[in-house]
Design an enzyme around this catalytic site. Structure first.
Site, PDB file in Angstrom:
ATOM      1  N   LEU A 235       0.812  -1.219   0.000  1.00  0.00           N
ATOM      2  CA  LEU A 235       0.000   0.000   0.000  1.00  0.00           C
ATOM      3  C   LEU A 235       0.846   1.271   0.000  1.00  0.00           C
ATOM      4  O   LEU A 235       0.412   2.306  -0.496  1.00  0.00           O
ATOM      5  CB  LEU A 235      -0.930   0.002   1.223  1.00  0.00           C
ATOM      6  N   ASN A 239      11.305   4.833   3.656  1.00  0.00           N
ATOM      7  CA  ASN A 239      12.556   4.279   4.152  1.00  0.00           C
ATOM      8  C   ASN A 239      12.391   3.652   5.530  1.00  0.00           C
ATOM      9  O   ASN A 239      13.178   2.797   5.928  1.00  0.00           O
ATOM     10  CB  ASN A 239      13.628   5.373   4.196  1.00  0.00           C
ATOM     11  N   ASP A 368      -1.215  14.567  12.270  1.00  0.00           N
ATOM     12  CA  ASP A 368      -0.879  14.221  10.874  1.00  0.00           C
ATOM     13  C   ASP A 368      -2.138  14.151  10.019  1.00  0.00           C
ATOM     14  O   ASP A 368      -2.327  13.233   9.220  1.00  0.00           O
ATOM     15  CB  ASP A 368      -0.136  12.886  10.837  1.00  0.00           C
TER      16      ASP A 368
END
Length: 868
Positions: A235, A239, A368
């Site tokens: 999905l 990193n 977020d």
């Protein structure tokens, strides 16, 4: 190598708040590693190479390629490990390099760093396999007890922070058939093949794994313990780890696995992905029972990687839903369609508000909130996902990560910061151009006015939004950059003057890596090209009738001299630079540069105008016309024969079925070159080849339900001038002016496509202002087609440039790639807007050298040398 995605681009946003700059320009003096600050021993030399410091014996010589060693370390141990390995290499005469600072290490091991290159603190270059076999055991013993992020592109040597892969020791590149510049190694037959830097260990087929690495390589390929889940789909990747849709091996429904790699994916505070995964698990457990967040189902550690097992939430992200529904992306939306979208959007926003309130009630700040972190379930419920940077609602410390365009201003925390992100979301749902507003806060008010002018939002929606977004800021004041575009066409001379002034104000003739700020791609090509470098800006200035200072031209000629490995190419190579120099009155230098370009033709594999054969051929034809040189004309005809042979060959790698489309890289540009050959030679065969190329390209597009025709670029249907149907319409129109019977079935179908593109170009919303992938290109397309009924739409698009125009040091500027930084280049910035407006108001014919895209009436004579 081309920086095109937000993760790739973010590295170029570290050094300057206004323009893209190389990451090695960032200020990191306070975190330099001590290995780079001590004097170099006698017989050795040290040099800077980007973010790296290279240390090599004087007079030493490296092989072109081989097995290279990478050493990994945590941020806490990096300085110590650099010292140890530096001394180790100096004692053994081994060339090596190391990252120069702790800041560089954090950047290249950050969450959105390249996964294939992350974790590498030092690189050692053994002279041969024998030296490799001697170094590895000693190095592993030296670093016993140290650890670091796993280097995914390599094989790990035993149980140490030492990794090895086969690859190039010196820079080797070639241009792939699609036009991309590719890192390479040399095969035994001398040809260049990709030097794969994927996040997986691979070995070229002709290379044998050395004995010292064999056991480690076998362990790597054999894997470890059995993974308890079956991965069905990836999905997302970063990193720090991936996000996967999976099923348990012992049965059951879908789950989502959130992966975290130890010591990888660092944020600004130095926390790694595992620390953030732990935080996410704790926050989700704290929110357990809310139907607006996913449930935690478990946690496993496999292959040293951590996996949080979450409930699978069926549905689409708000990002996907908005772009699927957005009415301004289509031409002439109805009042009913706008009202329906407004009802849907305000309803979703209300649900997001309630979800955020529920999270706050548990004492949690989401931190977020952005469209990709909101899932809309099939039953209409809203779910918030990705709580890796969430924290206590009363924690005043800002999160160490954030999405561009949705990150709260400095000093804002807790509930207030989440509320700010929600207001950004309210604006984005109706006008998705974040993070444009961060460049110039006055745009908050301008864009809200756009929303209220186009959507029937509730009364007071706009005023409240502007008030909330402006809290704690200076009064927004007047948007002077936007006002500049309100009076066109009468204001065109003032607009032209202001755009030119902005370009001049940004010039840096004292630098050698670039003359004007633009897309990061210019740093890989010496800053000299038409698309992203100095040549394109100078071309635009000359086309606008503006003065081009002599020092700019001198900079360009100097950049050509400095270029160690220049490319051929019209838009990203020497052919375009030569044409620009000629337009600036430097014929001798232009012919010299053209000579260098011709010497590189044998390496051309790409077919297109941007960086391939068609562009090279177009450059040759242009100079043949200017100079009367028959050899140049013959060479262009030879390129035509090469393209014709590939076009007629089944399974040609130059023209794969799913290859790139459009004017720059696709068959549209190839068709244009064949049309130019027909104009020069009168040979009907060239006209037939143009028809074949155009038919294949047209077959890659379709009429959408809104009546517009768009080309399929990847998974998106686009109308842009470069990779979309805009360029196709222009070349189709030129073809139709050449055919004997434009009413025949196929020409009539082509004419219908042109009309469909014109219709698609009427859409009010265009995400970028750019020439090849934005609104400036739409203006140029309609202006070059020059259909009287489209002229009001051209004026509207010019006026809507005010949406993106920002003020930089009192002058207008436009945001470039992904709206993250300002740009002055032809491809994405001020120069491209200047050229497009020259088409609209001055009837200019060319947007790049030798590319005349005017659409003459059927039977009208075409210019003989391409509209220079």
């Amino acid at each position: 190598m081309e920086a095109t995605t937000i993760p790739e681009l973010m590295a170029y946003c570290q050094a300057d708040p206004a323009f893209f700059e190389p990451p090695w320009h960032m200020r990191d003096e306070n975190s330099l590693f001590s290995a780079g600050t001590r004097p170099c021993p006698p017989g050795w030399r040290r040099r800077a190479h980007g973010l790296w410091t290279v240390v090599e014996p004087e007079g030493g010589h490296l092989p072109e390629q081989g097995w290279k060693i990478h050493v990994s370390a945590t941020a806490a141990d990096a300085d110590t490990v650099c010292d140890l390995v530096s001394a180790f290499c100096l004692a053994r005469g081994v060339t090596f390099k190391f990252l120069r600072s702790g800041a560089a290490l954090r950047l290249l091991n950050s969450k959105y760093a390249d996964r294939g290159g992350s974790g590498k603190l030092l690189t050692l270059y053994p002279a041969d396999d024998t030296v490799l076999g001697e170094l590895l055991p000693e190095l592993a013993a030296l670093l016993k007890g140290f650890t670091g992020p796993y280097v995914l592109s390599d094989v790990r040597y035993e149980d140490s922070p030492v990794y090895v892969r086969y690859g190039a020791f010196v820079p080797l590149t070639y241009t792939a058939p699609g036009g991309e510049l590719v890192y390479a190694v040399r095969a035994p037959d001398g040809s260049l093949v990709p030097d794969r830097r994927d996040p997986v260990f691979t070995v070229p087929e002709w290379v044998t794994v050395p004995e010292v690495l064999r056991a480690s390589a076998e362990r790597r390929t054999a894997g470890g313990e059995e993974f308890p889940y079956l991965i069905e789909k990836s999905l997302h990747f970063s990193n720090g780890g991936g996000v996967y849709l999976a099923r348990a091996r012992d049965g059951g429904g879908y789950v989502v696995l959130v992966e975290a790699r130890p010591h990888a994916g660092l944020d600004r505070d130095g926390a790694d992905a595992v620390a953030r995964l732990t935080r996410q698990r704790q926050v989700l457990e704290r929110l357990d029972g809310l139907d607006c967040v996913p449930r935690v189902l478990g946690h496993v550690v496999v292959w040293e990687h951590h996996f949080l097992v979450e409930e699978y939430i069926e549905g689409e992200t708000l990002l996907e839903e908005v772009f699927a529904r957005y009415p301004l992306a289509g031409p002439e939306p109805s009042a009913e369609g706008l009202a329906e979208y407004t009802r849907w959007a305000t309803g979703v926003l209300a649900k997001v508000d309630r979800a955020l309130t529920a999270v706050h009630a548990r004492g949690v700040r989401f931190a977020d909130l952005h469209p990709a972190n909101i899932i809309l379930r099939p039953d209409g419920r809203v779910t918030l996902i990705d709580f890796e940077i969430a924290g206590d609602l009363d924690d005043p410390k800002p999160p160490a990560l954030g999405a561009p365009g949705f990150t709260a201003p400095e000093g804002m925390s807790g509930r207030e910061a989440d509320a700010y992100a929600l207001d950004c979301l309210r604006q984005w749902v109706f006008l998705p151009v974040n993070p444009l507003q961060e460049r110039d806060p006055v745009k908050y008010a301008t864009l809200t006015d756009v929303i209220t002018a186009h959507f029937p939002v509730p009364e007071g929606f706009g005023a409240r939004l502007v008030r909330k977004l402006g809290e704690g800021r200076e009064p927004f004041g007047e948007d002077t950059a936007a006002r500049l575009f309100a009076g066109a066409p009468e204001a065109w001379p003032a607009v032209r003057e202001a755009l030119v002034a902005g370009i001049h104000a940004s010039a840096t003739p004292g630098r050698t890596d670039r003359l004007f700020p633009g897309d990061p791609q210019q740093f890989g090509t010496g800053g000299l090209t038409v698309a992203c470098g100095a040549a394109g800006v100078l071309w635009a200035l000359r086309r606008a009738g503006a003065a081009v200072p002599e020092e700019y031209t001198e900079w360009l000629t100097g950049a050509v001299r400095r270029a160690k490995e220049p490319r051929p190419g019209l838009m990203d190579g020497l052919h375009g630079v030569a044409a620009t120099l000629d337009a600036l009155g430097r014929r001798d230098e232009a012919l010299e540069v053209l000579g260098r370009a011709r010497a590189l033709h044998s390496g051309l594999r790409a077919p297109g105008l941007h960086s391939g054969l068609a562009g090279a051929g177009l450059g040759l034809l242009g100079f043949a016309s200017l100079t009367g040189d028959g050899e140049l004309r013959a060479e262009a005809l030879g390129i035509g024969e090469t393209l014709a042979a590939e076009l007629g060959r089944g399974g040609s790698p130059m023209f794969p079925p799913q290859g790139r489309v459009g004017l720059e890289h696709g068959l549209t540009g190839v068709a244009y070159f064949f049309l130019r050959l027909h104009e020069v030679t009168g040979d009907p065969r060239h006209l037939g080849l143009a028809r074949t190329a155009l038919r294949r390209e047209t077959d890659r597009g379709q009429f959408l339900p809104d009546g517009g025709f768009r080309l399929l670029h990847g998974n998106r249907h686009l109308v842009y001038l470069g990779p979309g149907s805009g360029g196709l319409a222009l070349v189709l129109a030129r073809y139709l002016a050449r055919v004997p019977d434009p009413t025949a079935p196929e020409p009539a179908e082509f004419a219908r496509v042109v009309a469909g593109v014109r219709h698609a170009c009427r859409a009010a919303f265009v995400r970028h202002p750019a020439l090849f992938m934005g609104r400036a290109g739409v203006i140029a397309t309609l202006g070059l087609l020059d259909v009287p009924e489209d002229r009001p739409h051209v004026r509207e698009h010019v006026r809507r440039l005010s949406w993106h125009a920002v003020s930089h040091e009192g002058l207008p500027a436009f945001p470039g790639n992904q709206l993250l930084r300002l740009s002055m280049d032809l491809d994405s910035g001020n120069a491209g807007v200047l050229v497009a407006l020259g088409v609209a108001f001055d009837q200019n014919a060319s947007i790049v050298p030798f590319l005349d895209l005017r659409a003459p009436a059927t039977g009208e004579p075409l210019p003989e040398h391409g509209g220079r």
